[in-house]
Design an enzyme around this catalytic site. Structure first.
Site, PDB file in Angstrom:
ATOM      1  N   THR A 195      48.311  36.565  26.383  1.00  0.00           N
ATOM      2  CA  THR A 195      49.447  37.054  27.171  1.00  0.00           C
ATOM      3  C   THR A 195      50.661  36.129  27.093  1.00  0.00           C
ATOM      4  OG1 THR A 195      47.896  38.105  28.675  1.00  0.00           O
ATOM      5  CG2 THR A 195      50.115  37.750  29.507  1.00  0.00           C
TER       6      THR A 195
ATOM      7  N   ARG B   2      30.072  41.557  66.910  1.00  0.00           N
ATOM      8  CA  ARG B   2      31.237  41.830  67.744  1.00  0.00           C
ATOM      9  C   ARG B   2      30.970  43.006  68.673  1.00  0.00           C
ATOM     10  NH1 ARG B   2      35.862  39.200  69.386  1.00  0.00           N
ATOM     11  NH2 ARG B   2      37.589  40.637  69.723  1.00  0.00           N
TER      12      ARG B   2
ATOM     13  N   ARG C   2      34.436  53.827  57.870  1.00  0.00           N
ATOM     14  CA  ARG C   2      35.167  52.975  56.923  1.00  0.00           C
ATOM     15  C   ARG C   2      34.209  52.018  56.210  1.00  0.00           C
ATOM     16  NH1 ARG C   2      39.005  50.255  61.110  1.00  0.00           N
ATOM     17  NH2 ARG C   2      40.253  49.443  59.386  1.00  0.00           N
TER      18      ARG C   2
ATOM     19  N   GLU D  11      42.707  41.998  31.667  1.00  0.00           N
ATOM     20  CA  GLU D  11      41.858  42.804  30.782  1.00  0.00           C
ATOM     21  C   GLU D  11      42.202  44.285  30.862  1.00  0.00           C
ATOM     22  OE1 GLU D  11      39.748  41.828  28.434  1.00  0.00           O
ATOM     23  OE2 GLU D  11      40.467  39.814  28.910  1.00  0.00           O
TER      24      GLU D  11
ATOM     25  N   ASP E 108      45.670  46.554  32.570  1.00  0.00           N
ATOM     26  CA  ASP E 108      46.205  47.034  33.844  1.00  0.00           C
ATOM     27  C   ASP E 108      45.521  48.356  34.209  1.00  0.00           C
ATOM     28  OD1 ASP E 108      48.686  47.203  35.859  1.00  0.00           O
ATOM     29  OD2 ASP E 108      48.354  49.179  34.966  1.00  0.00           O
TER      30      ASP E 108
END
Lengths: 664, 664
Positions: free
Chosen positions: A138, A310, A333, A424, A426
């Site tokens: 690069t 929690r 989630r 490697e 985008d």
């Protein structure tokens, strides 16, 4: 392991054999044993401590990384570790370092691109670390477009040398890890020029620094590119900048397996197929997918354990509050991410097999499966790294405010992971490559050429274009064949629609530019189908251990159905499912979450991560979160003194209304 | 402004009056002039430089922040800045500091909760900074659930004092900004106990540190909570931990506007409506929405300018490559964020009006609009901060590898922004609050009670449940009334479906728990509708300046249609649009992107940000990116020496095979 176990009650609810699941996660008994042994070795060695990374200055951090790499290499030799064990050791040290590039890129590229003589000469040096190498591709001005690199390597027939040169500022090598401060050598990619003719980009072995005193060789300007995202994180790596001012290297340091320059300066291509390069890309990218499952599972492990510790709201009359893991919004989630970690683990296992298969075929001169394997690996690299980066940040948010503390481990995990979305390949560029392959496949459907590999479902395109989902009840969504067909139909229909729309443009390139956002979506649909199908295939194998397969079935269903819900727009727009069927997905998901809930802690215990590797106060195995958070806080340098440095110069003058005269 | 302007060509293509747009963005000519003047003042003052933040150690960073705050206060007094100007000055200094809490939370909570006498006593001290205060609410064990706070304030009638105490580890105050190292006072939230009876959480003014030598007062343990996410970022703030060991304060330091304790220890409630608390929340949250538009627009400004500078691929025969901003995949990710920045700006303008309106009504004892305003502000805080956090990270990715460098400014922008998703109400908790309000509204539809404010569309629920979208061509999607109805129908139908499903549960609370994920989605649909409708309303105003309104119309359409595409699953599942209409959305979006493209640079120039405020090499006004990136790299401490510290101890022994004897 620990004296208190605040999660013992959670663990007592487990409905499956955790030891057996650990082996499934590791891949085999052999792999489990190595990773278990090596990770404990690392955790017990004080040199490898990492809980202080966030407060170290750049220089301290970097020096400490050098110490760790030297100690690691010493231990590897003392303990006579195998190559596999050494790899695991570096993995569990969990600190980006120049050695990643030396072992992971420098040596493999010599192996891949060097001739027999070159291997004979360089590998013994590199394998014993008498030289340390990096991979300098690069540049400041060019990343994705490798063919646009500007560094030149001009052959000088008078001296039988190549002259490496950086003709512009943007041609500076920029980003290579290990380059900035450590590497003595590099595989440098440069435009090969002989007799005024540009032959495109080739690799060269270039010595950068003196082996006597480590100073850069004449004509070489070299340094670190500066601070990167996050505390600790990738700042332990010396990503570098490099400029050549007419640096000469002997001709035999051009990597000549694929093409050669003769003594006379003649450029030749060998009969070694250039496709080999793609084989290497498949290898690197499948390894990235493998790493995605590790990174995501770490974040999920932290968030799951802390969600069980929690408590917030829901107390009746001042009694004990509800564990946040019991809230459906939290499950909605968290559990799809838990399922994704397992899904990515299994698809990476399959990719490993695919790479082996492709390599064996290449050796037998069979290139038939390579394009599909290459396209599919590119797409899966993109899909899994994007999902992992987003997933880590989601896990951080699931830990509420405390996830923002470095001691939660999550900020660093995010900061150190996100480059995987860019390096490697985008992630968007890779999806577009896959989309090109999909369009080509669609265009050839009429020609009688049968699609193979992961895209073979396109062979049933006629069926997939008109099939109707048969789901009538919540339970129907648990049938693998129904789920699979829905994903196949969606992927096929999105590809076919893109192909139809492309054909309306006068030029295919113009169409590709214009429709690229749609093409990316079609590529994602294809990739998600592959992950779902490989998870389903995994479950068709024999999986020992009480309840293990059942848990994996639940996770497989969560993975598929949560995607189905998230992307219901695709499924509805293409008519693959009806709105009623979409709402049954939701109902089934809620039921699946309830099934995972009692096993959630055991499912993350199955990753078998040491507290050292997790590096998180919130994710501690024993759940002893609050006292440790409190303890950690006092270690901050700001707490060295009760009254802060700067009080007399800046705070007191404000309070005493004496600022007007103050020198600031 | 600068000598070279690599973006001059881009600027020459602009089709609208940028100066006029700057005023639209700022809100008014007056606001533009102040922000323009003050931001330049900050940018030109060397004390306020911030380009070195990423490499400063925690202590250096913190001390430097103290210096900046003292200098700022000095300048505010020297220049006799108005309150508005002082606020802007602190804003453009762009560094989290204890003063944010002093001015933004400590003083406002005294104003809101104190009696006349208390205001008389404390405000003069605070307004001149003879005391510095913070806001100590959150504890280690309780954030969202304020009613669960554990700190106690027990009245002792013998001495006429309150005894503040931290009975457990989890009752430690944890997170309050400015607490750790600076504040002399705090508004502390604690359970009020008189005569053994718990009256719930109340506010108390507590002195923490000596005004003579800054040491903590007896019984007070206080410190910093430690490093947080990112380089620089929020580490300039001393978020603190605090424990009380039977600390006594006079009775008159309980904030007594809403409830009182008499000399005899009798607990009384005043007739001041408790709803006032909600008014304050509306204020704080509308300000957060305002800040979201700033944070997102900064990231968008950086990514847009760099996307015009960066070129990659697409060169024909070695010619100049394509600007990445010309790729549709880039536009498809970037332009909706640009549109969102403007959309959030306008909705925050409206929220500011809403807050003023609510306040006036409260003063006239009219509480009728408060519940809706409170719910809607909570939802918009959640929507805009989540979108901004994600959007900043997306902008970073849009800058490719270079976005990962601290010098891009984006890592710090992300790290410093993300707490907004958690503080002042966790984003998911807030959406659930809004969802409760939505369900209540639906349940009352039959009762003849007319929904008011932003939810008044629910009054047409019968029409919205059965209306059909009339879009037949790509152009139809440009009609505001059609777009608005689609968003209204989707929001209404999702709420009504949730309400129907809730009614199937035996208890409403059980249903709420079980369906919370669906409720969150319904709340999001409602919020998106509000943002879209306020953008549309803005465009019905008279907006001067050539081409300004036209550009805003394009952005409004992009905002609405990109949401429509992203959430097409909602629109299709509820039958609000057909698959054919959904595909017309895509086609219209591509056309809109082409219309924005020539104006993109000017649209971010209109934010009028100085290079100092942006703090990004990639986002420089002059586009002179590469030389500056290169220059920045050499400033890293690692580049102080060519051969790195640690070479002799760790690198050389590896290379020379002398590790066996080395002491590491």
């Amino acid at each position: 392991m620990e004296e208190v176990d605040h999660l013992a009650h959670e663990r007592s609810k487990t409905q499956f054999d955790v030891a057996a699941m650990k082996i499934v996660w590791a891949g085999s008994k052999h792999e489990f044993e190595i990773s278990d042994r090596v990770s404990r070795l690392v955790a017990s060695d004080p040199v490898f401590r990492k809980d202080n990374r966030a407060v170290l200055s750049r220089k301290e951090l970097f020096k400490n990384t050098l110490r760790k790499t030297a100690h690691a290499w010493k231990r590897i030799n003392e303990l006579r570790l195998t190559e596999e064990e050494a790899w695991e050791l570096r993995f569990y040290i969990d600190e980006p370092a120049f050695t990643d590039l030396h072992w992971g890129m420098f040596i493999p590229s010599i192996k891949g691109l060097g001739t027999e003589e070159q291997l004979q000469k360089w590998l013994p040096l590199a394998n014993t670390m008498r030289i340390i190498g990096c991979y300098a591709q690069t540049e400041l001005g060019h990343g994705s477009n490798v063919q646009g690199l500007e560094t030149t390597a001009t052959f000088d027939p008078k001296t039988d040398e190549f002259i490496l040169h950086s003709p512009t500022l943007t041609s500076s090598k920029w980003w290579p890890g290990g380059l900035g401060k450590v590497s003595t050598h590099a595989v440098v990619y440069a435009r090969l020029i002989t007799d005024g003719q540009d032959h495109g980009v080739n690799g060269f072995i270039v010595q950068l620094r003196s082996l006597d005193d480590h100073s850069p060789l004449p004509g070489i300007t070299i340094g670190d590119v500066g601070m990167k995202f996050g505390n600790g994180a990738y700042n332990s790596m010396d990503n570098g900048v490099l400029q050549f001012d007419h640096v000469r290297i002997p001709r035999d340091q051009m990597l000549m397996r694929v093409s050669q320059v003769t003594r006379e300066g003649k450029y030749l291509r060998s009969d070694v197929p250039r496709q080999l390069v793609y084989g290497t890309m498949v290898f690197v990218r499948q390894y990235i997918v493998f790493n995605a499952s590790y990174a995501l599972s770490r974040a999920v492990c932290i968030a799951t354990r802390y969600s069980a510790v929690r408590r917030q709201f829901g107390s009746q009359d001042g009694g004990i509050e509800t564990q946040v893991i019991d809230y459906k919004t939290q499950q909605n989630r968290l559990f799809p991410l838990l399922a994704s970690a397992y899904a990515f683990r299994f698809v990476s296992e399959w990719l490993k097999w695919l790479y082996t298969d492709v390599t064996q075929r290449l050796q037998a001169n069979d290139f038939s499966t390579l394009p599909e394997a290459h396209a599919c690996t590119a797409g899966l690299k993109s899909l899994t790294t994007t999902a992992t980066a987003d997933g880590i940040e989601e896990c951080r948010k699931l830990c509420g405010g405390h996830g923002y503390l470095c001691s939660s481990g999550l900020p660093e995990l995010f900061a150190v992971y996100i480059p995987a979305c860019t390096y490697e390949g985008d992630n968007i560029v890779l999806l577009l490559q896959l989309a090109r392959f999909l369009m080509k496949t669609v265009s050839q459907l009429g020609s009688g050429k049968k699609p193979i590999g992961a895209i073979s479902y396109m062979g049933q395109v006629e069926h997939l274009m008109q099939c109707r989902c048969s789901v009538q009840s919540v339970e129907d969504w648990l049938k693998p064949s129904i789920v699979l067909e829905a994903f196949q139909a969606r992927a096929a229909r999105m590809s076919v629609t893109c192909a139809e729309n492309l054909s309306k443009f006068s030029s295919i390139e113009e169409g590709f530019m214009e429709l690229s956002a749609d093409l990316v979506e079609a590529a994602i649909a294809h990739c998600q189908l592959i992950v779902v199908s490989k998870f389903i295939e995994k479950l068709q194998q024999d999986i020992p251990g009480k309840g293990v397969k059942e848990q994996l079935e639940v996770l497989c269903n969560i993975y598929a159905l949560s995607l189905l819900h998230k992307h219901q727009g695709d499924f509805l727009a293409t008519g693959c499912i009806t709105p009623e069927q979409a709402s049954l997905v939701n109902a089934q998901l809620r039921s699946l979450y309830s099934q995972v809930r009692p096993n959630a802690i055991a499912l993350v215990d199955a990753f078998n991560y040491t507290d050292h590797f997790l590096g998180s106060v919130l994710g501690r195995y024993d759940g002893n979160v609050y006292p440790k958070l409190y303890e950690e806080a006092w270690k901050d340098p700001l707490n060295d003194s009760v009254v802060p440095d700067g009080y007399h110069e800046y705070i007191r003058p404000i309070l005493k209304q004496q600022l007007r005269m103050a020198r600031l």
